[in-house]
Design a protein around this motif. Sequence first.
Motif, PDB file in Angstrom:
ATOM      1  N   SER A  58      -4.567  15.452   2.313  1.00 42.48           N
ATOM      2  CA  SER A  58      -5.843  14.833   2.672  1.00 42.48           C
ATOM      3  C   SER A  58      -5.782  13.298   2.602  1.00 42.48           C
ATOM      4  O   SER A  58      -6.349  12.600   3.452  1.00 42.48           O
ATOM      5  N   TRP A  59      -5.079  12.755   1.590  1.00 39.66           N
ATOM      6  CA  TRP A  59      -5.030  11.291   1.470  1.00 39.66           C
ATOM      7  C   TRP A  59      -4.243  10.686   2.610  1.00 39.66           C
ATOM      8  O   TRP A  59      -4.678   9.727   3.254  1.00 39.66           O
ATOM      9  N   VAL A  60      -3.061  11.253   2.880  1.00 41.17           N
ATOM     10  CA  VAL A  60      -2.223  10.722   3.971  1.00 41.17           C
ATOM     11  C   VAL A  60      -2.938  10.887   5.304  1.00 41.17           C
ATOM     12  O   VAL A  60      -2.924   9.978   6.148  1.00 41.17           O
ATOM     13  N   GLN A  61      -3.594  12.053   5.498  1.00 34.49           N
ATOM     14  CA  GLN A  61      -4.298  12.270   6.752  1.00 34.49           C
ATOM     15  C   GLN A  61      -5.420  11.249   6.915  1.00 34.49           C
ATOM     16  O   GLN A  61      -5.681  10.758   8.022  1.00 34.49           O
ATOM     17  N   GLY A  62      -6.057  10.909   5.802  1.00 33.51           N
ATOM     18  CA  GLY A  62      -7.107   9.894   5.864  1.00 33.51           C
ATOM     19  C   GLY A  62      -6.569   8.550   6.295  1.00 33.51           C
ATOM     20  O   GLY A  62      -7.221   7.805   7.047  1.00 33.51           O
ATOM     21  N   GLN A  63      -5.363   8.203   5.831  1.00 33.52           N
ATOM     22  CA  GLN A  63      -4.749   6.945   6.240  1.00 33.52           C
ATOM     23  C   GLN A  63      -4.358   6.975   7.704  1.00 33.52           C
ATOM     24  O   GLN A  63      -4.535   6.003   8.435  1.00 33.52           O
ATOM     25  N   LEU A  64      -3.840   8.119   8.140  1.00 34.42           N
ATOM     26  CA  LEU A  64      -3.452   8.250   9.552  1.00 34.42           C
ATOM     27  C   LEU A  64      -4.656   8.131  10.475  1.00 34.42           C
ATOM     28  O   LEU A  64      -4.570   7.579  11.582  1.00 34.42           O
ATOM     29  N   ASP A  65      -5.787   8.674   9.990  1.00 36.72           N
ATOM     30  CA  ASP A  65      -6.997   8.618  10.812  1.00 36.72           C
ATOM     31  C   ASP A  65      -7.486   7.172  10.988  1.00 36.72           C
ATOM     32  O   ASP A  65      -8.259   6.881  11.912  1.00 36.72           O
ATOM     33  N   ARG A  66      -7.055   6.278  10.101  1.00 35.39           N
ATOM     34  CA  ARG A  66      -7.491   4.869  10.198  1.00 35.39           C
ATOM     35  C   ARG A  66      -6.648   4.079  11.201  1.00 35.39           C
ATOM     36  O   ARG A  66      -7.010   2.954  11.558  1.00 35.39           O
ATOM     37  N   LEU A  67      -5.528   4.630  11.633  1.00 36.57           N
ATOM     38  CA  LEU A  67      -4.691   3.924  12.608  1.00 36.57           C
ATOM     39  C   LEU A  67      -5.371   3.935  13.968  1.00 36.57           C
ATOM     40  O   LEU A  67      -5.895   4.959  14.412  1.00 36.57           O
ATOM     41  N   THR A  68      -5.349   2.798  14.620  1.00 36.56           N
ATOM     42  CA  THR A  68      -5.963   2.676  15.945  1.00 36.56           C
ATOM     43  C   THR A  68      -4.884   2.812  17.020  1.00 36.56           C
ATOM     44  O   THR A  68      -3.697   2.595  16.749  1.00 36.56           O
TER      45      THR A  68
ATOM     46  N   GLY B 178      -2.227   0.103  17.432  1.00 34.89           N
ATOM     47  CA  GLY B 178      -1.368  -0.249  16.312  1.00 34.89           C
ATOM     48  C   GLY B 178      -2.083  -0.909  15.162  1.00 34.89           C
ATOM     49  O   GLY B 178      -1.446  -1.338  14.194  1.00 34.89           O
ATOM     50  N   GLY B 179      -3.400  -1.007  15.201  1.00 34.28           N
ATOM     51  CA  GLY B 179      -4.142  -1.616  14.113  1.00 34.28           C
ATOM     52  C   GLY B 179      -4.487  -0.595  13.023  1.00 34.28           C
ATOM     53  O   GLY B 179      -4.216   0.602  13.135  1.00 34.28           O
ATOM     54  N   TYR B 180      -5.118  -1.144  11.990  1.00 32.04           N
ATOM     55  CA  TYR B 180      -5.520  -0.284  10.865  1.00 32.04           C
ATOM     56  C   TYR B 180      -6.983  -0.570  10.556  1.00 32.04           C
ATOM     57  O   TYR B 180      -7.355  -1.720  10.302  1.00 32.04           O
ATOM     58  N   MET B 181      -7.791   0.496  10.614  1.00 33.31           N
ATOM     59  CA  MET B 181      -9.222   0.329  10.433  1.00 33.31           C
ATOM     60  C   MET B 181      -9.557   0.289   8.946  1.00 33.31           C
ATOM     61  O   MET B 181      -9.258   1.218   8.195  1.00 33.31           O
ATOM     62  N   THR B 182     -10.160  -0.842   8.558  1.00 42.44           N
ATOM     63  CA  THR B 182     -10.621  -0.983   7.180  1.00 42.44           C
ATOM     64  C   THR B 182     -12.134  -0.986   7.155  1.00 42.44           C
ATOM     65  O   THR B 182     -12.794  -0.918   8.214  1.00 42.44           O
ATOM     66  N   ASP B 183     -12.710  -1.080   5.959  1.00 42.70           N
ATOM     67  CA  ASP B 183     -14.173  -1.139   5.845  1.00 42.70           C
ATOM     68  C   ASP B 183     -14.730  -2.439   6.396  1.00 42.70           C
ATOM     69  O   ASP B 183     -15.942  -2.571   6.613  1.00 42.70           O
ATOM     70  N   TYR B 184     -13.827  -3.427   6.626  1.00 43.43           N
ATOM     71  CA  TYR B 184     -14.290  -4.722   7.092  1.00 43.43           C
ATOM     72  C   TYR B 184     -13.819  -5.028   8.510  1.00 43.43           C
ATOM     73  O   TYR B 184     -14.002  -6.106   9.018  1.00 43.43           O
ATOM     74  N   GLY B 185     -13.197  -4.021   9.108  1.00 44.83           N
ATOM     75  CA  GLY B 185     -12.733  -4.226  10.478  1.00 44.83           C
ATOM     76  C   GLY B 185     -11.269  -3.829  10.629  1.00 44.83           C
ATOM     77  O   GLY B 185     -10.597  -3.426   9.680  1.00 44.83           O
TER      78      GLY B 185
END
Length: 239
Positions: free
Chosen positions: A214-224, A227-234
């Motif tokens: 679940s943790w790794v999948q959550g990180q993968l889901d943040r990839l755009t 090639g970007g990475y979605m954070t709480d601030y953008g």
Amino acid sequence: MKKLAILLLLCSALLFAACSNNDTDNTVDSSAKVETKASEEKDEKEKKLAEEKKKAEQAEKEKQELISQKVKVADEAMKAAEANPTDETYNTAKTAVEAIPDGNEELQKRLEAVAANLEVIKQQAAVQEQQTQQQQTANPDPDFIDADGNGFDDRSVFNDPAARAEYARGEAEAQRQWEQGQQNIQNGYDPNGQPLLPGQDHAAGSNPDGTPDSWVQGQLDRLTPDGGYMTDYGVIYPE
């Protein structure tokens, strides 16, 4: 003197003759009385035997009438028990059969058949009760309805054949994953060939079936996609 002697002799003879006749008459009378008494005793005995025979025949007739009546009652009770085997109807029939003098073989066999049938019904009821309890345990909802006996609430989506098939596939997949996890533990690797963590059934960051945890999948889901990475601030991009 000679005439006197003859006269005495004649008188003696007549007297003897008279006595003899009297004894004979007495003997005849005695014999007649004996025969009469014997005849009367015989008639009395025959009369007594006839009365006893008549009483015995009457008693036998009454016994047969009683048996006939009790057989009729037992037959009616048996029919009720055969049509609706319950403890109550069986016990009623059993009491009626046992009340028949000298018993009745045919009714006894019918009673035994009812007892066997009742036992089967009780066993079936016990199985049904057990299944009902199991269903109630698995489905505590008091409004749970399972008219078709498939184990699913008739009101739920699982009453639909397609939904049940999908549910079954999910259960099969869960079982497959569990078995794969057990196999992984034995081999020391997950399905992707990654070494398992010590004392665990999965590799680092993975589930037992090799998919991301679940943790790794959550990180993968943040990839755009770019090639970007979605954070709480953008979205941030690697330099």
